[in-house]
Design an enzyme around this catalytic site. Structure first.
Site, short mmCIF file in Angstrom:
data_model
loop_
_atom_site.label_atom_id
_atom_site.label_comp_id
_atom_site.label_asym_id
_atom_site.label_seq_id
_atom_site.Cartn_x
_atom_site.Cartn_y
_atom_site.Cartn_z
N ASP A 65 -27.00 83.05 17.05
CA ASP A 65 -26.45 84.38 17.39
C ASP A 65 -26.95 84.58 18.74
OD1 ASP A 65 -24.78 86.42 17.34
OD2 ASP A 65 -25.98 87.68 16.01
N ASN A 122 -14.80 84.37 13.07
CA ASN A 122 -14.83 83.82 14.46
C ASN A 122 -13.15 83.66 14.84
OD1 ASN A 122 -17.86 82.30 14.57
ND2 ASN A 122 -17.37 84.46 14.94
C1 FPP Z 1 -23.07 83.22 18.31
O1 FPP Z 1 -22.89 83.71 19.55
C2 FPP Z 1 -22.52 81.71 18.36
C3 FPP Z 1 -21.39 81.20 17.90
C4 FPP Z 1 -20.04 81.91 17.19
C5 FPP Z 1 -20.83 79.82 18.05
C6 FPP Z 1 -22.20 78.69 18.03
C7 FPP Z 1 -21.79 77.53 18.97
C8 FPP Z 1 -22.34 76.68 19.56
C9 FPP Z 1 -23.74 76.88 19.71
C10 FPP Z 1 -21.84 75.58 20.32
C11 FPP Z 1 -21.13 74.39 19.58
C12 FPP Z 1 -22.02 74.22 18.41
C13 FPP Z 1 -22.14 72.70 18.21
C14 FPP Z 1 -22.87 72.63 16.97
C15 FPP Z 1 -22.00 71.38 19.15
P1 FPP Z 1 -22.05 85.10 19.65
O2 FPP Z 1 -20.93 84.31 20.50
O3 FPP Z 1 -21.55 85.54 18.49
O4 FPP Z 1 -23.02 85.77 20.63
P2 FPP Z 1 -22.97 87.44 20.77
O5 FPP Z 1 -23.28 87.86 19.41
O6 FPP Z 1 -23.87 87.81 21.84
O7 FPP Z 1 -21.52 87.81 21.03
#
Ligand code: FPP
Length: 243
Positions: free
Chosen positions: A21, A69
């Site tokens: 996150d 998401n």
């Molecule tokens: C949460 O941060 C992260 C995600 C929803 C996506 C995770 C994906 C990756 C790390 C990249 C691709 C993955 C792989 C396995 C290659 P957020 O966007 O919710 O952050 P925020 O809470 O600050 O908005």
């Protein structure tokens, strides 16, 4: 002594589950677009995977995309899906080098076709690897998973294949997406949020929970080692007393 040197190799978690996150907030803090955060999140994925391999931990599960998401702006969803496809292609040599099997859980049928294809190709190419199972939770929601298992069981009862009296925790768990992997011993969440967010609700029943204020793109293998060290300081009783 480094964190890694302090780790007791005889008391390692067998399965670590992660809620990655803070990508968006990290990018925003640098005045960049959210996708820049996701791109840098891939580096943290590699760090975590290599740290897991270094320690000899056989199961790692990453929450890469939740069922919720899908409600993000279409541009971000598309960019995340593209990042997933390109990462799978790019990381295949690493999977072979370290003997890593790729696995996926979630409502995979909802993913774009090219994403499903990249996943199944990578899973096929790595199916015989034995050192570590990397599970990606994609279009995953734990309540949906539990409902799915419940409906499967209800159908089996209706078909006369199963008796209500024979439903056990083990049989229920066999109908979850995670049927072939053990329950996590340790769950890590970044970004200073203290929630489970519909992640592995059944499977995390006895897991130790570990939180850090670091945003996901800042997470390194040293953080993973620290989490494992803290895990080893805790006394896991599974509801029993320590005597
Ligand atoms: C949460 O941060 C992260 C995600 C929803 C996506 C995770 C994906 C990756 C790390 C990249 C691709 C993955 C792989 C396995 C290659 P957020 O966007 O919710 O952050 P925020 O809470 O600050 O908005």
């Amino acid at each position: 002594m480094t964190y890694k040197e302090k780790i007791d190799n005889s008391n390692l978690p067998k399965h670590i589950a992660v809620i990655m996150d803070g990508n968006g907030r990290w990018a925003k803090g640098l005045g960049k677009l959210r996708i820049f955060g996701h791109q840098n999140g891939v580096k943290a994925v590699r760090e975590t995977l290599e740290g897991t391999i270094e320690l000899g931990i056989p199961y790692l599960t990453l929450y890469a995309f939740s069922s919720e998401n899908w409600h993000r702006p279409q541009k971000e969803v598309q960019a995340l899906m593209e990042l997933l496809v390109s990462s799978l292609t790019k990381e295949l040599p690493l999977f072979h080098k370290h003997n890593i099997r790729l696995n996926a859980i979630g409502q995979l049928e909802d993913l774009p076709v090219d994403c499903q294809k990249a996943l199944s190709q990578t899973m096929d190419a790595t199916r015989d690897h034995t050192r570590c199972t990397l599970t990606l939770a994609l279009s995953y929601g734990s309540r949906k998973e539990i409902l799915h298992a419940t409906k499967t069981i209800a159908q089996e009862i209706q078909n006369g294949q199963l008796d209500i009296a024979d439903i056990t925790e083990e049989k229920f768990a066999k109908r979850l997406y995670t049927h072939d992997i053990p329950d996590p011993d340790l769950m890590i969440r970044t970004s200073g949020e203290y929630r489970i967010s519909n992640y592995l609700l059944w499977q995390l029943a006895y897991a130790e929970l570990w939180f850090t204020d670091k945003m996901w793109p800042e997470f390194t293998r040293e953080d993973l080692f620290l989490a494992v060290l803290d895990y080893q300081k805790r006394e896991r009783r599974f509801g029993k007393t320590s005597e």
